[in-house]
Write a protein that holds these residues in place. Structure first.
Motif, short mmCIF file in Angstrom:
data_model
loop_
_atom_site.label_atom_id
_atom_site.label_comp_id
_atom_site.label_asym_id
_atom_site.label_seq_id
_atom_site.Cartn_x
_atom_site.Cartn_y
_atom_site.Cartn_z
N THR A 196 -5.68 35.81 43.91
CA THR A 196 -5.97 35.98 42.50
C THR A 196 -5.92 37.44 42.26
O THR A 196 -6.11 38.37 43.11
N LYS A 197 -5.40 37.96 41.00
CA LYS A 197 -5.84 39.30 40.48
C LYS A 197 -7.01 39.18 39.49
O LYS A 197 -7.23 40.30 38.81
N ASP A 207 -1.48 32.34 38.60
CA ASP A 207 -2.58 32.65 39.09
C ASP A 207 -3.57 31.68 38.53
O ASP A 207 -3.53 31.25 37.29
N ALA A 208 -4.32 31.05 39.31
CA ALA A 208 -5.23 29.96 39.13
C ALA A 208 -6.23 30.39 38.25
O ALA A 208 -7.27 29.58 37.69
N TYR A 209 -6.67 31.61 38.02
CA TYR A 209 -7.78 32.19 37.70
C TYR A 209 -7.48 33.13 36.63
O TYR A 209 -8.08 34.02 36.00
N ASN A 242 -0.71 24.17 41.66
CA ASN A 242 -0.82 25.08 40.45
C ASN A 242 -1.12 24.46 39.39
O ASN A 242 -0.40 23.81 38.65
N PRO A 243 -2.29 24.67 38.89
CA PRO A 243 -2.97 24.12 37.68
C PRO A 243 -2.30 24.51 36.60
O PRO A 243 -2.34 23.96 35.32
N TYR A 244 -1.45 25.58 36.52
CA TYR A 244 -1.10 26.38 35.22
C TYR A 244 0.67 26.63 35.44
O TYR A 244 0.82 26.88 36.73
N GLN A 294 -3.99 19.36 55.92
CA GLN A 294 -3.52 20.55 56.11
C GLN A 294 -4.13 21.66 55.00
O GLN A 294 -4.24 21.31 54.07
N PRO A 295 -4.28 22.86 55.43
CA PRO A 295 -4.78 23.74 54.33
C PRO A 295 -3.75 23.82 53.01
O PRO A 295 -2.69 23.72 53.04
N LEU A 296 -4.59 23.92 52.01
CA LEU A 296 -3.80 23.65 50.68
C LEU A 296 -3.91 25.10 50.14
O LEU A 296 -4.99 25.90 49.90
N ALA A 297 -2.79 25.73 49.30
CA ALA A 297 -2.65 26.86 48.74
C ALA A 297 -3.04 26.61 47.23
O ALA A 297 -2.21 25.88 46.58
N LEU A 298 -3.87 27.17 46.69
CA LEU A 298 -4.09 26.98 45.15
C LEU A 298 -3.74 28.18 44.40
O LEU A 298 -4.13 29.22 44.50
N GLY A 299 -2.95 28.16 43.52
CA GLY A 299 -2.36 28.93 42.51
C GLY A 299 -1.48 29.93 43.20
O GLY A 299 -1.39 31.08 43.05
#
Length: 366
Positions: free
Chosen positions: A168-169, A138-140, A74-76, A129-134
């Motif tokens: 994302t939304k 929300d990453a966007y 999670n970048p944020y 393994q699959p990585l979940a982003l955000g």
């Protein structure tokens, strides 16, 4: 003329209208009878403030049986979209802030997250393994437009041929279609758009700074036309308020090109229950009693059930009916599903160490 003890109304462009007390604080300020609540209820919408986050790692592990074991980045921290129902709001208490207005106006960004991620994925002990982003916030969200951390993370994953899923939304995800298309060609990415309601006015009040529902549908279409495996998450399903739209959301998303679908029931952990009840009072007071009663029906008489297996789906007759309705519509619309993500293409740039020079067998002879 406003009465002194009357609560201020909603803030323009914000999901929350106040800052509930941080659960970790030992002292809470409570107004006396007739005293305005100005400290926790700003008169106008506060500006968003960004600050760097000094995290030394970005990978988070998850062992929840609800979503399956895995890793996320999670970048944020915090989210300017301001979705009043966001289950991540209570995490702002860890930062000594409130899960209310603070969550959507005090945004922390992990400025070194791309470099940290590459370092962590390059460890010899790491197994792909699959990585979940955000997955948490929300990453966007809007800050991504100027900071570009999510794009840099995707560039790291593309270089390593690492599988990733993101939800994302925001329509900003279209900016990265070039990277997502490259990942998709190798079955390394799944993208989900989250849609809560198709009612633009209701969405503006529920999730004030997220893309409109129709814009999200166009994003599903754009991603699908780029051959990027895309799905829809009907999330959260809010009993009485958005629950009747479930079938229509699925239909619109399928028409736009979504290949799979899922749903999550509204969750109200910790401070979120107070925030959501206040939102109901301010925006749909005539429906508040019915909505809260329905939520309790999903959770055995409580506003929230934190048990695995129950918190995201609910229990009881009403929960069973929602699951049946959802499954029937998915079958009727013939969602084809998404291809499995590959993990066998992973090529980490393991750090190389200089070879040690062998000591001579006999000193004085090279």
């Amino acid at each position: 003329m406003q009465e002194k003890n009357r609560r201020p109304g909603p803030l323009r462009g914000r999901g929350a209208s106040h800052n509930p007390p941080n659960r970790y604080h030992t002292v809470h300020r409570e107004p006396v009878c007739g005293e305005p609540e100005e400290d926790d209820h700003p008169k106008s919408s506060p500006e968003t403030r960004l600050a760097p986050d000094a995290s030394r790692s970005v990978l988070s592990s998850n062992d929840s049986p609800d979503v399956g074991p895995g890793l996320s980045v999670n970048p944020y921290r915090g989210c300017e979209h301001g979705c009043v129902y966001c289950f991540a709001r209570p995490t702002h208490a860890y930062l000594d802030l409130s899960p209310g207005i603070d969550f959507e106006t005090r945004i922390f960004y992990k400025e070194h997250s791309p470099e940290l991620l590459q370092k962590e994925l390059s460890r010899p002990s790491y197994r792909c393994q699959p990585l979940a982003l955000g997955i948490n916030t929300d990453a966007y969200q809007p800050a991504e437009g100027s900071l570009g951390l999510t794009r840099k993370i995707l560039e790291v994953l593309e270089a390593m041929r690492h599988p990733v899923t993101l939800i994302t939304k925001s329509s900003l995800v279209e900016r990265d279609i070039d990277i997502l298309r490259a990942l998709a060609r190798q079955n390394l990415v799944h993208v989900f758009l989250s849609i809560t309601t198709l009612d633009a006015e209701l969405a503006r009040r529920l999730e004030p700074r997220a893309a409109t529902p129709q814009r999200r549908l166009r994003t599903i279409e754009a991603l699908s036309q780029a051959d990027i495996p895309t799905g829809v998450m009907v999330a959260p399903v809010i009993p009485v308020l958005t629950e009747p739209e479930t079938e229509q959301i699925l239909s619109e998303a399928r028409t736009a090109g979504a290949r799979t679908a899922g749903y999550v029931l509204l969750r109200l952990p910790l401070e979120l229950a107070d925030l959501f009840e206040r939102w109901l009072e301010e925006h749909v007071p005539e429906k508040k009693r019915a909505i809260l009663a329905a939520i309790r029906e999903f959770h055995g008489g409580k506003l929230y059930d934190s048990r695995f297996g129950a918190r995201m789906r609910g229990t009881g007759v009403r929960a069973d009916l929602l699951e049946q309705r959802f499954g029937l519509q998915v079958r009727r619309l013939a969602f084809p599903g998404l291809p499995p993500l590959r993990t066998d293409l992973f090529v980490p740039p393991f750090p190389t160490k200089p070879a040690k020079k062998s000591a001579p067998l006999f000193p004085g002879f090279a």
